[in-house]
Scaffold this motif. Structure first.
Motif, PDB file in Angstrom:
ATOM      1  N   VAL A  45     -11.341  39.104  27.619  1.00 38.44           N
ATOM      2  CA  VAL A  45     -12.647  39.682  27.934  1.00 38.44           C
ATOM      3  C   VAL A  45     -13.671  39.390  26.829  1.00 38.44           C
ATOM      4  CG1 VAL A  45     -12.136  41.986  26.994  1.00 38.44           C
ATOM      5  CG2 VAL A  45     -13.794  41.755  28.855  1.00 38.44           C
ATOM      6  N   ASP A  46     -13.178  39.167  25.619  1.00 35.06           N
ATOM      7  CA  ASP A  46     -14.023  38.823  24.465  1.00 35.06           C
ATOM      8  C   ASP A  46     -14.940  37.635  24.767  1.00 35.06           C
ATOM      9  OD1 ASP A  46     -11.318  39.607  24.174  1.00 35.06           O
ATOM     10  OD2 ASP A  46     -11.373  39.360  22.014  1.00 35.06           O
ATOM     11  N   SER A  47     -14.471  36.757  25.669  1.00 37.42           N
ATOM     12  CA  SER A  47     -15.174  35.514  25.995  1.00 37.42           C
ATOM     13  C   SER A  47     -16.610  35.756  26.458  1.00 37.42           C
ATOM     14  CB  SER A  47     -14.430  34.790  27.117  1.00 37.42           C
ATOM     15  OG  SER A  47     -14.333  35.658  28.245  1.00 37.42           O
ATOM     16  N   GLY A  95      -2.503  42.588  25.398  1.00 41.50           N
ATOM     17  CA  GLY A  95      -3.287  41.969  24.334  1.00 41.50           C
ATOM     18  C   GLY A  95      -3.348  42.856  23.104  1.00 41.50           C
ATOM     19  N   GLN A  96      -4.555  43.189  22.678  1.00 36.30           N
ATOM     20  CA  GLN A  96      -4.705  43.991  21.453  1.00 36.30           C
ATOM     21  C   GLN A  96      -4.704  45.502  21.750  1.00 36.30           C
ATOM     22  OE1 GLN A  96      -7.490  40.594  20.368  1.00 36.30           O
ATOM     23  NE2 GLN A  96      -7.649  41.839  18.543  1.00 36.30           N
ATOM     24  N   GLY A  97      -4.450  45.841  23.001  1.00 37.77           N
ATOM     25  CA  GLY A  97      -4.423  47.254  23.386  1.00 37.77           C
ATOM     26  C   GLY A  97      -3.044  47.871  23.280  1.00 37.77           C
ATOM     27  N   ALA A 139      -6.678  50.723  28.121  1.00 39.18           N
ATOM     28  CA  ALA A 139      -8.094  50.362  27.913  1.00 39.18           C
ATOM     29  C   ALA A 139      -8.374  50.245  26.418  1.00 39.18           C
ATOM     30  CB  ALA A 139      -9.001  51.401  28.569  1.00 39.18           C
ATOM     31  N   TRP A 140      -8.185  49.028  25.898  1.00 39.76           N
ATOM     32  CA  TRP A 140      -8.446  48.732  24.473  1.00 39.76           C
ATOM     33  C   TRP A 140      -9.961  48.854  24.244  1.00 39.76           C
ATOM     34  CZ3 TRP A 140      -9.763  43.331  22.644  1.00 39.76           C
ATOM     35  CH2 TRP A 140      -9.832  43.269  21.245  1.00 39.76           C
ATOM     36  N   SER A 141     -10.345  49.689  23.304  1.00 39.92           N
ATOM     37  CA  SER A 141     -11.774  50.028  23.217  1.00 39.92           C
ATOM     38  C   SER A 141     -12.654  48.855  22.784  1.00 39.92           C
ATOM     39  CB  SER A 141     -12.003  51.239  22.302  1.00 39.92           C
ATOM     40  OG  SER A 141     -11.584  50.954  20.991  1.00 39.92           O
ATOM     41  N   ARG A 142     -12.158  47.968  21.904  1.00 38.32           N
ATOM     42  CA  ARG A 142     -13.041  46.845  21.548  1.00 38.32           C
ATOM     43  C   ARG A 142     -13.199  45.894  22.729  1.00 38.32           C
ATOM     44  NH1 ARG A 142     -11.240  45.667  16.930  1.00 38.32           N
ATOM     45  NH2 ARG A 142     -10.311  43.610  17.182  1.00 38.32           N
ATOM     46  N   GLY A 143     -12.130  45.725  23.497  1.00 38.30           N
ATOM     47  CA  GLY A 143     -12.252  44.908  24.713  1.00 38.30           C
ATOM     48  C   GLY A 143     -13.284  45.524  25.648  1.00 38.30           C
ATOM     49  N   SER A 145     -15.785  47.293  24.731  1.00 39.02           N
ATOM     50  CA  SER A 145     -17.126  47.079  24.165  1.00 39.02           C
ATOM     51  C   SER A 145     -17.580  45.630  24.377  1.00 39.02           C
ATOM     52  CB  SER A 145     -17.176  47.445  22.680  1.00 39.02           C
ATOM     53  OG  SER A 145     -16.526  46.479  21.875  1.00 39.02           O
ATOM     54  N   TRP A 146     -16.616  44.671  24.336  1.00 38.44           N
ATOM     55  CA  TRP A 146     -17.001  43.270  24.633  1.00 38.44           C
ATOM     56  C   TRP A 146     -17.549  43.194  26.054  1.00 38.44           C
ATOM     57  CZ3 TRP A 146     -17.426  41.698  20.086  1.00 38.44           C
ATOM     58  CH2 TRP A 146     -16.401  41.501  19.163  1.00 38.44           C
ATOM     59  N   ALA A 147     -16.952  43.975  26.972  1.00 46.08           N
ATOM     60  CA  ALA A 147     -17.417  43.940  28.370  1.00 46.08           C
ATOM     61  C   ALA A 147     -18.800  44.581  28.495  1.00 46.08           C
ATOM     62  CB  ALA A 147     -16.417  44.646  29.281  1.00 46.08           C
TER      63      ALA A 147
HETATM   64  N1  GLY Z   1      -9.844  39.009  19.839  1.00 42.47           N
HETATM   65  C1  GLY Z   1     -10.967  39.325  19.072  1.00 42.47           C
HETATM   66  C2  GLY Z   1     -10.998  40.736  18.675  1.00 42.47           C
HETATM   67  O1  GLY Z   1     -10.217  41.116  17.834  1.00 42.47           O
HETATM   68  O2  GLY Z   1     -11.769  41.485  19.183  1.00 42.47           O
END
Ligand code: GLY
Length: 368
Positions: free
Chosen positions: A153-155, A215-217, A223-227, A229-231
């Motif tokens: 989603v960072d994309s 992923g990083q969640g 619901a990984w919060s930085r993901g 926020s990227w959205a």
């Molecule tokens: N994958 C980039 C980040 O850590 O948000």
């Protein structure tokens, strides 16, 4: 135009003054390095560790944000130096990924926008070419990393480079790729409740996702919060660049989820909104990035409740700010990923803090 109460205006001015004082020192002291993580107040240097690292544009970008607001020469010198150092990543080439928008969008593209530097324009166009060449036309997505058919989603934060490149060369070819990818993220990453998937695994032959990953969640389906926020910010940016209402609607949906979950913990943003109740990990970088997107939603819709939410999120960070001389970084308590399990500072937290404060000061420079 953001309208703040006199009290909020005074708070924003105070934070900006402190940012300027501290970042003015960083401009001089850190310009020959790529700062990423600060532990015990000292940054590491990704120039020595990995020149292609995805965060290597944030310090330069922050220098351009500060230069645009203050016109202080030390910020410009530092930003130009960062861009020059980044050329080594083009030379390495292998290991580059879809995050070239973070790298050259925030440095070379920003330089061109603010100074008209022609060499910077070419660097940013090379980066856009590289990003668009990662597109899988059959699967309708831009591949995140080499050798894996993943989207992340960072994309969404990288594709503004493509919208810009199309405008710049007066040819739609980059915009087609960006729209194709944004629609794929909308379809495969945004869940009906407004939460987002971090990683989607794609069928390479058709527009189909075979699996989603944590992923990083915390776990699959969380619901990984930085993901998140990227959205919020990423879809808001696609709306700004294209005017397409579906991206604004997506940004609002992701933001409403973010705000509802943040409110449950007094606007302290957890690392994953679904993490176990007895885990107190927070991620201040998610908070500031989301605040930037939420402010843009307020500007696009005129709905002041989004400004109120962004201010609540930003005020909840006050005890995480360190403006002391001893610490090279400012916003503490970020988290790389849920699994990493360590509260640290990351450079992009300071970048988005700076950007959020400048948005509240009505800076008209959109670096993305
Ligand atoms: N994958 C980039 C980040 O850590 O948000």
């Amino acid at each position: 135009m953001i309208e703040l109460s006199a009290q909020e205006k005074a708070w924003v001015s105070l934070i900006f003054e402190k940012l300027d004082k501290k970042l003015g020192r960083s401009a001089v002291n850190l310009k020959d390095t790529f700062p990423f993580i600060a532990e015990n107040g000292k940054y590491n240097d990704m120039l020595k560790e990995d020149v292609t690292w995805w965060t290597n544009g944030f310090f330069g970008g922050m220098m351009w944000l500060m230069y645009n607001e203050t016109h202080k020469e030390e910020y410009k010198i530092a930003a130009e130096r960062q861009e020059e150092l980044l050329d080594r990543a083009f030379e390495v080439y292998d290991g580059l990924h879809h995050d070239v928008g973070f790298m050259w969008g925030l440095t070379a593209k920003a330089n061109y926008a603010l100074t008209g530097n022609k060499k910077s324009r070419v660097r940013a166009l090379h980066a856009a070419n590289f990003l668009s060449a990662r597109a899988n036309i059959r699967g309708k997505y831009i591949k995140a990393w080499p050798n894996k058919d993943y989207t992340i989603v960072d994309s969404l934060m990288n594709i503004p480079l493509l919208y810009w490149a199309s405008r710049e060369i007066k040819d739609d070819r980059y915009t087609y790729v960006a729209l194709m990818h944004a629609d794929s993220v909308l379809k495969h990453h945004l869940r009906p409740d407004g939460s987002v998937v971090h990683i989607a695994v794609h069928n390479t032959q058709k527009d189909e996702v075979t699996e989603t990953l944590a992923g990083q969640g915390y776990r699959v389906g969380s619901a990984w919060s930085r993901g998140q926020s990227w959205a919020v910010y990423g879809f808001a940016l696609s709306h700004i660049h294209t005017g397409e209402k579906r991206y604004l609607d997506a940004a609002i949906k992701a933001a409403d989820y973010f705000i509802k979950e943040a409110a449950k913990s007094d606007y302290k943003v957890l690392t994953d909104f679904c993490q176990p109740k007895d885990v107190d990990y927070i991620d201040t970088s998610a908070a500031v990035c989301a605040a930037c997107g939420i402010i843009e939603i307020c500007k696009a819709t005129g709905d002041k409740s989004y400004l109120d939410a962004a201010l609540k999120i930003l005020h909840a960070l006050e005890c995480d700010l360190d403006f002391s001389e001893e610490n090279e970084s400012i916003l503490q308590n970020c988290m790389i990923s849920y699994g990493h399990g360590k509260q640290l500072h990351h450079i992009y937290a300071d970048f988005f803090l700076c950007e959020a404060i400048l948005k509240l000061k009505n800076s008209d420079f959109l670096i993305w």
